[in-house]
Design a protein around this motif. Structure first.
Motif, PDB file in Angstrom:
ATOM      1  N   PRO A 195     -10.260  -1.087   6.651  1.00  0.00           N
ATOM      2  CA  PRO A 195     -10.315   0.373   6.798  1.00  0.00           C
ATOM      3  C   PRO A 195      -8.977   1.061   6.576  1.00  0.00           C
ATOM      4  CG  PRO A 195     -10.466  -0.697   8.928  1.00  0.00           C
ATOM      5  CD  PRO A 195     -10.540  -1.770   7.916  1.00  0.00           C
ATOM      6  N   GLY A 196      -7.876   0.322   6.754  1.00  0.00           N
ATOM      7  CA  GLY A 196      -6.562   0.938   6.596  1.00  0.00           C
ATOM      8  C   GLY A 196      -6.295   1.450   5.203  1.00  0.00           C
ATOM      9  N   PRO A 197      -6.262   0.552   4.206  1.00  0.00           N
ATOM     10  CA  PRO A 197      -6.003   1.048   2.854  1.00  0.00           C
ATOM     11  C   PRO A 197      -7.064   2.022   2.368  1.00  0.00           C
ATOM     12  CG  PRO A 197      -5.747  -1.322   2.937  1.00  0.00           C
ATOM     13  CD  PRO A 197      -6.314  -0.912   4.239  1.00  0.00           C
ATOM     14  N   SER A 225      -7.343   9.677   1.994  1.00  0.00           N
ATOM     15  CA  SER A 225      -6.629  10.897   2.376  1.00  0.00           C
ATOM     16  C   SER A 225      -5.825  11.448   1.215  1.00  0.00           C
ATOM     17  CB  SER A 225      -5.718  10.616   3.564  1.00  0.00           C
ATOM     18  OG  SER A 225      -4.703   9.726   3.189  1.00  0.00           O
ATOM     19  N   LEU A 226      -5.532  10.598   0.229  1.00  0.00           N
ATOM     20  CA  LEU A 226      -4.792  11.072  -0.934  1.00  0.00           C
ATOM     21  C   LEU A 226      -5.689  11.694  -1.986  1.00  0.00           C
ATOM     22  CD1 LEU A 226      -2.233   8.341  -1.976  1.00  0.00           C
ATOM     23  CD2 LEU A 226      -1.767  10.604  -1.103  1.00  0.00           C
ATOM     24  N   GLY A 265      -8.733   4.195   4.154  1.00  0.00           N
ATOM     25  CA  GLY A 265      -8.453   5.495   4.751  1.00  0.00           C
ATOM     26  C   GLY A 265      -7.236   6.150   4.116  1.00  0.00           C
ATOM     27  N   ALA A 266      -6.208   5.328   3.848  1.00  0.00           N
ATOM     28  CA  ALA A 266      -4.987   5.884   3.260  1.00  0.00           C
ATOM     29  C   ALA A 266      -5.274   6.461   1.877  1.00  0.00           C
ATOM     30  CB  ALA A 266      -3.921   4.799   3.181  1.00  0.00           C
ATOM     31  N   CYS A 312       0.600   4.209  -2.828  1.00  0.00           N
ATOM     32  CA  CYS A 312       0.246   5.596  -2.496  1.00  0.00           C
ATOM     33  C   CYS A 312       1.298   6.564  -3.016  1.00  0.00           C
ATOM     34  CB  CYS A 312       0.107   5.755  -0.981  1.00  0.00           C
ATOM     35  SG  CYS A 312      -1.336   4.953  -0.313  1.00  0.00           S
ATOM     36  N   CYS A 330       0.807  -1.228   0.000  1.00  0.00           N
ATOM     37  CA  CYS A 330       0.000   0.000   0.000  1.00  0.00           C
ATOM     38  C   CYS A 330       0.840   1.278   0.000  1.00  0.00           C
ATOM     39  CB  CYS A 330      -0.961  -0.030   1.188  1.00  0.00           C
ATOM     40  SG  CYS A 330      -2.104   1.357   1.218  1.00  0.00           S
TER      41      CYS A 330
END
Lengths: 316, 391
Positions: free
Chosen positions: A174-176, A182-183, A178-179, A139, A135
């Motif tokens: 939820p981690g990826p 945010s981008l 959310g990441a 990103c 991830c």
């Protein structure tokens, strides 16, 4: 956030939704699910940018090239530059049509390829890329892709590179999610009720508060967008705002409001720390005729009246 | 520091002592002659650097964070050698403001800057800093705000007569040689101020080579490079006292943006059980060691709302000195709540360090909210309306 209800203005806004999604530039994240698929919206956006005369690059990972090009007419198909990762993702066949180096190299090649002018890059599925790449690296590559502006500060919207990414949100934690959120400059979450698709669009304009919009739409077979009116919901939940508000100022044990006479009396009261003429007189002439305090003292048998010698009562 | 060195009062008697020694020749004690005083003012034990002041509580050297209200909440300012961690709000709108205030304060005070980011070019960040306000314009801003704010009919305050003669406390801006300035967010900092300042930039995509070879060290390559860069600057510019012949002492203000986000190469925001889970905590530990041995102060903004493992957030909080959390109301149900209608978000002071101290320096007020006006970012005590007004 001002959630606005579905557009009821009619045909004036038909072009609005696609254009506003493309106008901001940067990363546009399309989150879909099993029930409400997003590939048709992605193809509608691709068609829209191709019609505007821009360069469109498509990185296809999940469906074959024929299936992706299906439904586009020839003028659009000629504008599309397709990079195929579906046929041979691990590049087992010798250097032929497949891109060597895997998905990361393919992304970096896209970065270098879009040299001049506005361009749109469609990533057919970010989910596929997330499964094949770590991830953070994805990103960083996406950030490098969407940051193609060479001049600092405010760039013209037409000069930017747009990256459209399709993400199947049910496949990731939820981690990826959310990441990647945010981008993203624009985030579209697809959902719907009763057969009618809706898009919750979150715009994150730089240095401004993010705005949320909800639009009901449907995609026609030729991948143009038609806005719909929001379907009426049958059962409205009873809103809690209509409960009669209780006035807390009733039934108090103290007086909150002053009547006019009481207010006058209060204003005319001289507080002890306020300077007034009486106080000034009292300070300048202490004790003259005004004994403000008396001390009553009755000595006991053992009290020493002589102030000089405190040990007088000791038998030493 | 050499407290027994040349002291101000000593130099007065030096001449007499030397004279006495030469005439008597009894004592073999010789006072050292007055050394050529360079920047080292041996008279005071505290170093006098522009833009700093000693704390009234424990004598620690403080720098301003750029926001005088925040300085007050942190006990006077940010101590030199410590880390200020800002927990970002959800859409990252207000934490860059605090970041910019810190850097702008550094430029106005004449400190050196080190800006590190993985998202934006540091030169761009510096271009967008707010312009400092001079005395008169701040007064005008305040008056404008007061007039536009709806006020009840003026109830004249009855002050005890003994205090009426005291001068009023002015909380306005001071001249640029003092501590803490006010800034206008709607204007950009003038170009000449940036050019006269000394700054170093670290932009991760430029520093990391495109070949992503996975190294087997415990720190993410981005963090490793940043630490090396900071260490290099501190050593080269002499902030840790390694080059005593250099010019006057100065403070290095370090600003690191979005630490811990995936753009730094750290996957702490992506997964819950990540392989490099100790990378961020190690980075903070080493960074704090670097800061403690040099004249520098650091501000870090971190998207803690994205970190999946809550234990990591607790570790990060313990490894930082001062932690301030921002919670904005955008997108939450608090936005429409009438209790919060005057404000844009809440500020939580999560941790204040105990530096050379046994007790904390916590302010009494815990219920703080912030508001972003057109030109100012203000922090206020949240006024709780117990009785809802009917009008």
């Amino acid at each position: 956030v001002t959630p606005s209800e579905g557009v009821r203005r009619g045909t004036g806004r038909i072009l609005g939704m696609l254009e506003s999604l493309l106008a901001l530039g940067g990363l546009v994240l399309l989150r879909d699910s099993v029930e409400w698929e997003g590939r048709s919206l992605l193809k509608a956006l691709v068609k829209k940018s191709a019609l505007c005369g821009e360069q469109v690059h498509v990185l296809g990972c999940e469906v074959s090239e024929e299936e992706f090009r299906e439904g586009f007419d020839s003028s659009i198909n000629n504008r599309l530059v397709y990079h195929d990762l579906f046929r041979d993702p691990l590049s087992w066949s010798k250097p032929g049509k497949a891109l060597p180096g895997g998905p990361l190299e393919a992304l970096r090649a896209l970065d270098k390829r879009t040299g001049s002018g506005p361009a749109t890059i469609a990533l057919d599925s970010l989910s596929w890329l997330l499964h094949h790449l770590p991830c953070p690296i994805l990103c960083q590559t996406l950030h490098a892709l969407s940051r193609q502006d060479s001049c600092p500060g405010d760039t013209l919207p037409g000069e930017q590179v747009r990256v459209l990414g399709l993400l199947h949100e049910e496949l990731h934690g939820p981690g990826p999610l959310g990441a990647l959120s945010s981008l993203a400059q624009t985030e579209v979450t697809l959902s719907g009720t009763m057969g009618q698709a809706s898009a919750h669009i979150l715009y994150r304009r730089p240095r401004q508060r993010p705005t949320l919009q909800t639009q009901w739409f449907s995609i026609l077979p030729d991948f143009s967008l038609e806005l719909q009116v929001e379907p009426l919901l049958e059962s409205q939940p009873p809103s809690d705002l209509h409960t009669p508000s209780v006035d807390p100022t009733t039934h108090l044990t103290f007086n909150l409001h002053l009547s006019k006479k009481e207010r006058e009396a209060k204003d005319s009261l001289t507080l002890p720390f306020q300077f007034s003429s009486e106080k000034q007189q009292a300070l300048l002439r202490p004790g003259l005729g005004q004994a403000t305090s008396h001390i009553f003292y009755e000595p006991d048998a053992y009290d020493d009246l002589d102030q000089e010698d405190p040990d007088d009562d000791l038998d030493v | 520091m050499a407290a027994a060195g040349t002291c101000g009062t000593g130099t007065r008697s030096t001449g007499s002592m030397v004279a006495a020694a030469s005439t008597n020749n009894v004592t073999s004690f010789q006072r050292r002659g007055p050394r050529a005083s360079g920047a080292d003012s041996g008279c005071s034990r505290l170093v006098s650097i522009a833009g700093t002041r000693p704390s009234v509580r424990n004598g620690q050297l403080l720098v301003s964070t750029g926001l005088p209200a925040l300085d007050q909440l942190l006990g006077g300012g940010l101590a030199v050698g410590t880390v200020l961690l800002i927990e970002e709000d959800k859409y990252n709108i207000y934490s860059p403001l605090l970041f910019k205030y810190f850097l702008a304060e550094g430029i106005v005070s004449g400190h050196a800057l080190l800006v590190a980011s993985a998202k934006e070019d540091p030169a761009d960040i510096l271009q967008k800093l707010p312009a400092p306000l001079i005395d008169d314009s701040y007064k005008k801003e305040c008056d404008e705000d007061v007039c536009s704010h709806k006020m009840e009919p003026d109830i004249k305050m009855k002050i005890a007569w003994r205090y009426q003669l005291l001068p009023k406390m002015e909380a306005g801006p001071v001249s640029s040689s003092r501590f803490g300035h006010y800034y206008d967010i709607s204007k950009r900092i003038p170009q000449e101020l940036i050019e006269t300042s000394k700054w170093h930039g670290f932009f991760l995509p430029e520093k990391i080579s495109s070949a992503f070879n996975v190294e087997s060290c415990s720190l993410t390559p981005g963090y490793m490079k940043l630490l090396q860069f900071i260490q290099n600057i501190i050593y080269k510019e002499g902030f840790d006292g390694s080059n005593p012949q250099k010019k006057q002492k100065n403070i290095l203000r370090i600003g690191i943006q979005n630490l811990g986000s995936p753009l730094w190469g750290d996957d702490i925001c992506c997964t819950e059980n990540c392989d490099t889970s100790h990378s961020l905590t190690k980075f903070l530990y080493i960074l704090r060691g670097l800061l403690r041995t040099s004249l520098s102060a650091c501000i870090i903004t971190m998207p803690t709302h994205l970190i999946q493992n809550k234990a990591v957030i607790a570790r990060v909080t313990n490894l930082s000195d001062t932690v301030v959390g921002l919670e904005s109301f955008i997108g939450s149900e608090k936005e429409t709540n009438p209790l919060y209608k005057d404000y844009h978000g809440l500020i939580h002071i999560r941790q204040i360090p105990r530096l050379n101290n046994l007790i904390y320096d916590i302010s009494d007020v815990k219920d703080l909210a912030f508001k972003l006006k057109k030109k100012l970012f203000t922090i206020e005590v949240r006024e709780f309306l117990c009785l809802s007004s009917q009008s």
